[in-house]
Design a protein around this motif. Sequence first.
Motif, PDB file in Angstrom:
ATOM      1  N   GLU A   1       0.852  -1.116  -0.127  1.00  0.00           N
ATOM      2  CA  GLU A   1      -0.211   0.077   0.127  1.00  0.00           C
ATOM      3  C   GLU A   1       1.005   1.276   0.006  1.00  0.00           C
ATOM      4  O   GLU A   1       0.345   2.286  -0.446  1.00  0.00           O
ATOM      5  CB  GLU A   1      -0.796   0.113   1.096  1.00  0.00           C
ATOM      6  N   ASP A   2       2.093   1.179   0.551  1.00  0.00           N
ATOM      7  CA  ASP A   2       2.930   2.273   0.608  1.00  0.00           C
ATOM      8  C   ASP A   2       3.405   2.809  -0.797  1.00  0.00           C
ATOM      9  O   ASP A   2       4.033   4.084  -1.138  1.00  0.00           O
ATOM     10  CB  ASP A   2       4.501   1.782   1.359  1.00  0.00           C
ATOM     11  N   VAL A   3       3.118   1.922  -1.803  1.00  0.00           N
ATOM     12  CA  VAL A   3       3.681   2.482  -3.233  1.00  0.00           C
ATOM     13  C   VAL A   3       2.787   3.446  -3.826  1.00  0.00           C
ATOM     14  O   VAL A   3       3.209   4.268  -4.509  1.00  0.00           O
ATOM     15  CB  VAL A   3       3.283   1.184  -4.157  1.00  0.00           C
ATOM     16  N   LYS A   4       1.696   3.717  -3.221  1.00  0.00           N
ATOM     17  CA  LYS A   4       0.679   4.853  -3.535  1.00  0.00           C
ATOM     18  C   LYS A   4       1.433   6.128  -3.313  1.00  0.00           C
ATOM     19  O   LYS A   4       1.348   7.057  -4.082  1.00  0.00           O
ATOM     20  CB  LYS A   4      -0.564   4.972  -2.895  1.00  0.00           C
ATOM     21  N   SER A   5       2.371   6.231  -2.407  1.00  0.00           N
ATOM     22  CA  SER A   5       3.002   7.686  -2.272  1.00  0.00           C
ATOM     23  C   SER A   5       4.044   7.905  -3.231  1.00  0.00           C
ATOM     24  O   SER A   5       4.458   8.728  -3.287  1.00  0.00           O
ATOM     25  CB  SER A   5       3.593   7.447  -0.581  1.00  0.00           C
ATOM     26  N   LEU A   6       4.577   6.763  -3.897  1.00  0.00           N
ATOM     27  CA  LEU A   6       5.487   6.841  -5.019  1.00  0.00           C
ATOM     28  C   LEU A   6       4.897   7.281  -6.377  1.00  0.00           C
ATOM     29  O   LEU A   6       5.861   7.832  -7.112  1.00  0.00           O
ATOM     30  CB  LEU A   6       6.325   5.750  -5.096  1.00  0.00           C
ATOM     31  N   ILE A   7       3.708   7.278  -6.470  1.00  0.00           N
ATOM     32  CA  ILE A   7       2.992   7.437  -7.758  1.00  0.00           C
ATOM     33  C   ILE A   7       2.775   8.789  -7.904  1.00  0.00           C
ATOM     34  O   ILE A   7       2.126   9.496  -6.867  1.00  0.00           O
ATOM     35  CB  ILE A   7       1.629   6.619  -7.952  1.00  0.00           C
ATOM     36  N   GLN A   8       3.148   9.559  -9.014  1.00  0.00           N
ATOM     37  CA  GLN A   8       3.090  10.953  -9.053  1.00  0.00           C
ATOM     38  C   GLN A   8       2.122  11.226 -10.445  1.00  0.00           C
ATOM     39  O   GLN A   8       2.329  10.431 -11.366  1.00  0.00           O
ATOM     40  CB  GLN A   8       4.462  11.746  -9.649  1.00  0.00           C
ATOM     41  N   VAL A   9       0.960  11.885 -10.143  1.00  0.00           N
ATOM     42  CA  VAL A   9      -0.048  12.218 -11.274  1.00  0.00           C
ATOM     43  C   VAL A   9       0.262  13.152 -12.123  1.00  0.00           C
ATOM     44  O   VAL A   9       0.451  14.389 -11.625  1.00  0.00           O
ATOM     45  CB  VAL A   9      -1.465  12.067 -10.553  1.00  0.00           C
TER      46      VAL A   9
END
Length: 89
Positions: A38-46
């Motif tokens: 779930e921590d991967v979400k913080s790495l995704i830049q929109v």
Amino acid sequence: MTADVFGYEVLLPQVFEGSGFGAAALAMVAVGQLSHLEDVKSLIQVDDRYQPHPDLAQRYQQLFELYDRLYHNNVHELITIASKKPGIG
């Protein structure tokens, strides 16, 4: 168009190589660089966001309902067509 067809906001990520990003994220979790997937979400830049247009979303829904009826009313004929081999009457 995707936002309109599905009726949901579409987020365009900065990284287009999704499979490579996903593999790297799984590796980071595997070696303990990230605690949870779930921590991967913080790495995704929109990069961009697309909102559905309610009138177009409604129209696509109506067209899908028509397509669904056409498909179910003609599925047997479509199977017959698909089973025909080229050059055989």
